[in-house]
Design a protein around this motif. Structure first.
Motif, PDB file in Angstrom:
ATOM      1  N   THR A   1     -35.037 -36.454  -9.096  1.00  0.00           N
ATOM      2  CA  THR A   1     -35.866 -37.312  -8.248  1.00  0.00           C
ATOM      3  C   THR A   1     -35.829 -36.856  -6.794  1.00  0.00           C
ATOM      4  OG1 THR A   1     -35.463 -39.201  -9.707  1.00  0.00           O
ATOM      5  CG2 THR A   1     -36.266 -39.685  -7.497  1.00  0.00           C
ATOM      6  N   ALA A   2     -34.646 -36.440  -6.340  1.00  0.00           N
ATOM      7  CA  ALA A   2     -34.510 -35.950  -4.960  1.00  0.00           C
ATOM      8  C   ALA A   2     -35.368 -34.708  -4.742  1.00  0.00           C
ATOM      9  CB  ALA A   2     -33.043 -35.643  -4.660  1.00  0.00           C
ATOM     10  N   VAL A   3     -35.396 -33.813  -5.728  1.00  0.00           N
ATOM     11  CA  VAL A   3     -36.226 -32.608  -5.615  1.00  0.00           C
ATOM     12  C   VAL A   3     -37.705 -32.996  -5.511  1.00  0.00           C
ATOM     13  CG1 VAL A   3     -37.007 -30.518  -6.796  1.00  0.00           C
ATOM     14  CG2 VAL A   3     -34.583 -31.142  -6.835  1.00  0.00           C
ATOM     15  N   LEU A   4     -38.137 -33.934  -6.351  1.00  0.00           N
ATOM     16  CA  LEU A   4     -39.536 -34.362  -6.331  1.00  0.00           C
ATOM     17  C   LEU A   4     -39.912 -35.033  -5.013  1.00  0.00           C
ATOM     18  CD1 LEU A   4     -39.816 -35.763  -9.970  1.00  0.00           C
ATOM     19  CD2 LEU A   4     -40.892 -33.686  -9.076  1.00  0.00           C
ATOM     20  N   LEU A   5     -39.007 -35.831  -4.463  1.00  0.00           N
ATOM     21  CA  LEU A   5     -39.276 -36.482  -3.179  1.00  0.00           C
ATOM     22  C   LEU A   5     -39.323 -35.462  -2.051  1.00  0.00           C
ATOM     23  CD1 LEU A   5     -37.038 -39.690  -3.486  1.00  0.00           C
ATOM     24  CD2 LEU A   5     -39.532 -39.569  -3.588  1.00  0.00           C
ATOM     25  N   GLN A   6     -38.420 -34.487  -2.104  1.00  0.00           N
ATOM     26  CA  GLN A   6     -38.381 -33.467  -1.053  1.00  0.00           C
ATOM     27  C   GLN A   6     -39.671 -32.655  -1.029  1.00  0.00           C
ATOM     28  OE1 GLN A   6     -37.872 -29.887  -1.401  1.00  0.00           O
ATOM     29  NE2 GLN A   6     -37.487 -29.457   0.761  1.00  0.00           N
ATOM     30  N   ASN A   7     -40.333 -32.536  -2.182  1.00  0.00           N
ATOM     31  CA  ASN A   7     -41.557 -31.743  -2.262  1.00  0.00           C
ATOM     32  C   ASN A   7     -42.783 -32.472  -1.721  1.00  0.00           C
ATOM     33  OD1 ASN A   7     -41.653 -28.891  -3.882  1.00  0.00           O
ATOM     34  ND2 ASN A   7     -39.804 -30.057  -4.327  1.00  0.00           N
ATOM     35  N   PHE A   8     -42.600 -33.679  -1.215  1.00  0.00           N
ATOM     36  CA  PHE A   8     -43.680 -34.329  -0.464  1.00  0.00           C
ATOM     37  C   PHE A   8     -43.804 -33.714   0.930  1.00  0.00           C
ATOM     38  CE2 PHE A   8     -43.434 -37.834  -3.558  1.00  0.00           C
ATOM     39  CZ  PHE A   8     -44.785 -38.074  -3.739  1.00  0.00           C
TER      40      PHE A   8
ATOM     41  N   LEU B   1     -40.669 -26.129  -5.067  1.00  0.00           N
ATOM     42  CA  LEU B   1     -40.795 -25.864  -6.498  1.00  0.00           C
ATOM     43  C   LEU B   1     -41.538 -24.565  -6.772  1.00  0.00           C
ATOM     44  CD1 LEU B   1     -41.526 -29.404  -8.004  1.00  0.00           C
ATOM     45  CD2 LEU B   1     -39.480 -28.010  -8.284  1.00  0.00           C
ATOM     46  N   ASN B   2     -42.201 -24.018  -5.760  1.00  0.00           N
ATOM     47  CA  ASN B   2     -42.895 -22.752  -5.929  1.00  0.00           C
ATOM     48  C   ASN B   2     -41.952 -21.560  -5.866  1.00  0.00           C
ATOM     49  OD1 ASN B   2     -45.796 -23.445  -6.133  1.00  0.00           O
ATOM     50  ND2 ASN B   2     -45.410 -24.396  -4.162  1.00  0.00           N
ATOM     51  N   PHE B   3     -40.727 -21.784  -5.413  1.00  0.00           N
ATOM     52  CA  PHE B   3     -39.748 -20.708  -5.338  1.00  0.00           C
ATOM     53  C   PHE B   3     -38.969 -20.637  -6.644  1.00  0.00           C
ATOM     54  CE2 PHE B   3     -40.471 -22.077  -0.970  1.00  0.00           C
ATOM     55  CZ  PHE B   3     -40.806 -20.859  -0.387  1.00  0.00           C
ATOM     56  N   THR B   4     -38.784 -19.433  -7.142  1.00  0.00           N
ATOM     57  CA  THR B   4     -38.203 -19.241  -8.471  1.00  0.00           C
ATOM     58  C   THR B   4     -36.851 -19.923  -8.617  1.00  0.00           C
ATOM     59  OG1 THR B   4     -39.334 -17.108  -8.662  1.00  0.00           O
ATOM     60  CG2 THR B   4     -37.517 -17.522 -10.177  1.00  0.00           C
ATOM     61  N   ALA B   5     -35.961 -19.724  -7.657  1.00  0.00           N
ATOM     62  CA  ALA B   5     -34.608 -20.284  -7.765  1.00  0.00           C
ATOM     63  C   ALA B   5     -34.648 -21.815  -7.821  1.00  0.00           C
ATOM     64  CB  ALA B   5     -33.760 -19.822  -6.596  1.00  0.00           C
ATOM     65  N   ASN B   6     -35.432 -22.422  -6.935  1.00  0.00           N
ATOM     66  CA  ASN B   6     -35.520 -23.881  -6.914  1.00  0.00           C
ATOM     67  C   ASN B   6     -36.212 -24.406  -8.170  1.00  0.00           C
ATOM     68  OD1 ASN B   6     -34.367 -23.902  -4.346  1.00  0.00           O
ATOM     69  ND2 ASN B   6     -36.345 -23.685  -3.353  1.00  0.00           N
ATOM     70  N   GLY B   7     -37.256 -23.701  -8.591  1.00  0.00           N
ATOM     71  CA  GLY B   7     -37.963 -24.119  -9.800  1.00  0.00           C
ATOM     72  C   GLY B   7     -37.072 -24.067 -11.024  1.00  0.00           C
ATOM     73  N   MET B   8     -36.275 -22.998 -11.143  1.00  0.00           N
ATOM     74  CA  MET B   8     -35.360 -22.880 -12.287  1.00  0.00           C
ATOM     75  C   MET B   8     -34.332 -24.000 -12.272  1.00  0.00           C
ATOM     76  SD  MET B   8     -34.751 -18.737 -12.454  1.00  0.00           S
ATOM     77  CE  MET B   8     -33.466 -18.909 -13.707  1.00  0.00           C
ATOM     78  N   PHE B   9     -33.836 -24.336 -11.077  1.00  0.00           N
ATOM     79  CA  PHE B   9     -32.862 -25.431 -10.956  1.00  0.00           C
ATOM     80  C   PHE B   9     -33.482 -26.750 -11.412  1.00  0.00           C
ATOM     81  CE2 PHE B   9     -31.302 -28.937  -8.231  1.00  0.00           C
ATOM     82  CZ  PHE B   9     -29.988 -28.991  -8.672  1.00  0.00           C
ATOM     83  N   PHE B  10     -34.712 -27.033 -10.928  1.00  0.00           N
ATOM     84  CA  PHE B  10     -35.371 -28.292 -11.264  1.00  0.00           C
ATOM     85  C   PHE B  10     -35.684 -28.382 -12.762  1.00  0.00           C
ATOM     86  CE2 PHE B  10     -39.423 -30.584 -11.930  1.00  0.00           C
ATOM     87  CZ  PHE B  10     -39.013 -31.846 -11.547  1.00  0.00           C
ATOM     88  N   TRP B  11     -36.308 -27.347 -13.309  1.00  0.00           N
ATOM     89  CA  TRP B  11     -36.669 -27.388 -14.723  1.00  0.00           C
ATOM     90  C   TRP B  11     -35.438 -27.325 -15.610  1.00  0.00           C
ATOM     91  CZ3 TRP B  11     -41.094 -29.350 -15.692  1.00  0.00           C
ATOM     92  CH2 TRP B  11     -42.152 -29.178 -14.796  1.00  0.00           C
ATOM     93  N   GLY B  12     -34.356 -26.730 -15.106  1.00  0.00           N
ATOM     94  CA  GLY B  12     -33.101 -26.759 -15.845  1.00  0.00           C
ATOM     95  C   GLY B  12     -32.561 -28.180 -15.967  1.00  0.00           C
ATOM     96  N   ILE B  13     -32.616 -28.931 -14.864  1.00  0.00           N
ATOM     97  CA  ILE B  13     -32.197 -30.343 -14.892  1.00  0.00           C
ATOM     98  C   ILE B  13     -33.061 -31.118 -15.876  1.00  0.00           C
ATOM     99  CG2 ILE B  13     -32.080 -32.483 -13.564  1.00  0.00           C
ATOM    100  CD1 ILE B  13     -31.370 -30.852 -11.129  1.00  0.00           C
ATOM    101  N   LEU B  14     -34.379 -30.897 -15.823  1.00  0.00           N
ATOM    102  CA  LEU B  14     -35.271 -31.600 -16.746  1.00  0.00           C
ATOM    103  C   LEU B  14     -34.991 -31.219 -18.194  1.00  0.00           C
ATOM    104  CD1 LEU B  14     -36.761 -32.659 -14.274  1.00  0.00           C
ATOM    105  CD2 LEU B  14     -38.917 -32.059 -15.387  1.00  0.00           C
ATOM    106  N   GLY B  15     -34.606 -29.961 -18.425  1.00  0.00           N
ATOM    107  CA  GLY B  15     -34.255 -29.545 -19.778  1.00  0.00           C
ATOM    108  C   GLY B  15     -33.046 -30.301 -20.307  1.00  0.00           C
ATOM    109  N   VAL B  16     -32.026 -30.460 -19.462  1.00  0.00           N
ATOM    110  CA  VAL B  16     -30.820 -31.205 -19.853  1.00  0.00           C
ATOM    111  C   VAL B  16     -31.169 -32.663 -20.128  1.00  0.00           C
ATOM    112  CG1 VAL B  16     -28.574 -32.049 -19.056  1.00  0.00           C
ATOM    113  CG2 VAL B  16     -29.257 -29.670 -18.614  1.00  0.00           C
ATOM    114  N   LEU B  17     -31.951 -33.259 -19.235  1.00  0.00           N
ATOM    115  CA  LEU B  17     -32.352 -34.649 -19.418  1.00  0.00           C
ATOM    116  C   LEU B  17     -33.187 -34.816 -20.682  1.00  0.00           C
ATOM    117  CD1 LEU B  17     -33.332 -35.521 -15.734  1.00  0.00           C
ATOM    118  CD2 LEU B  17     -31.371 -36.426 -17.000  1.00  0.00           C
ATOM    119  N   SER B  18     -34.080 -33.870 -20.925  1.00  0.00           N
ATOM    120  CA  SER B  18     -34.940 -33.951 -22.101  1.00  0.00           C
ATOM    121  C   SER B  18     -34.133 -33.876 -23.392  1.00  0.00           C
ATOM    122  CB  SER B  18     -35.966 -32.807 -22.068  1.00  0.00           C
ATOM    123  OG  SER B  18     -36.769 -32.821 -23.217  1.00  0.00           O
ATOM    124  N   PHE B  19     -33.126 -33.026 -23.407  1.00  0.00           N
ATOM    125  CA  PHE B  19     -32.294 -32.885 -24.598  1.00  0.00           C
ATOM    126  C   PHE B  19     -31.608 -34.200 -24.958  1.00  0.00           C
ATOM    127  CE2 PHE B  19     -28.132 -32.044 -26.534  1.00  0.00           C
ATOM    128  CZ  PHE B  19     -28.523 -31.350 -27.674  1.00  0.00           C
TER     129      PHE B  19
END
Length: 206
Positions: free
Chosen positions: A96-103, A108-126
């Motif tokens: 949520t903090a990442v999504l708010l910061q992107n306002f 999220l357009n940067f590879t490292a940050n995007g991988m971190f964010f989608w990695g968190i979503l992957g864990v949550l999704s599992f």
């Protein structure tokens, strides 16, 4: 702050001129000079991820992205409430903090940050994959038939874009050759493109 306000205003103007399909990926850096008011603040990102999606991919794309996030958050919060899982709660707040910061940025357009964010979503999704009742009740479709339907629906748009994109390509070539009158005629023909990319830059340079 002033620079960001100008970036956001430029992105809003881009959305207004092509709200459904946007102007195409990576088009902000080419089209922003058309709306730029302050010299020397040229940027390739509007410093707002959601405005970037809307400007480059259209409002429907942004709505689908937000709908995805909404369903996702519903399932995760359902799981957290049921299991009182503190780890999932911390991961949810991190996403949520990442999504708010992107306002106010578009990290999220940067590879490292995007991988971190989608990695968190992957864990949550599992951990929360079975916690959205409405999703489990949706009918199942064969992926190949979905691909066929989407391809058929996109075919007219592809043919439409191809025709006008040829005019755009010819206009750019003529421009580089210094044949500005012919280039202008071709670029005017390309005005009907849905995904204009850097068309506006060439028109400004004529």
């Amino acid at each position: 702050i002033h620079d960001r306000l100008e970036f956001w205003n430029g992105a809003f103007e881009m959305v207004k001129t092509s709200p459904v399909f946007g102007h195409g990926p990576v088009s902000f850096k080419f089209l922003f000079p058309k709306y730029q008011e302050t010299f020397g603040i040229l940027q390739d990102q509007p410093h707002n991820f959601y405005l970037k999606v809307a400007a480059e991919n259209g409002i429907p794309a942004l709505l689908f992205f937000l709908l995805f996030l909404g369903f996702f958050a519903y399932g995760v919060l359902w799981k957290i409430k049921k299991d009182k899982d503190q780890f999932l709660l911390a991961a949810f707040f991190a996403a949520t903090a990442v999504l708010l910061q992107n306002f106010i940025d578009d990290t999220l357009n940067f590879t490292a940050n995007g991988m971190f964010f989608w990695g968190i979503l992957g864990v949550l999704s599992f951990h929360a994959k079975d916690e959205i009742p409405e999703v489990k009740q949706l009918p199942r479709f064969e992926p190949k038939w979905i691909a066929v339907v989407i391809s058929i629906l996109l075919l007219p748009l592809t043919l439409y874009e191809f025709g006008y994109n040829m005019s755009f390509k010819s206009g750019r070539s003529l421009f580089e050759e210094g044949k500005f009158v012919e280039a202008e005629a071709k670029l005017l023909q390309a005005e009907n493109l849905f995904f204009k990319r850097d068309l506006g830059v060439y028109q400004l340079r004529l």
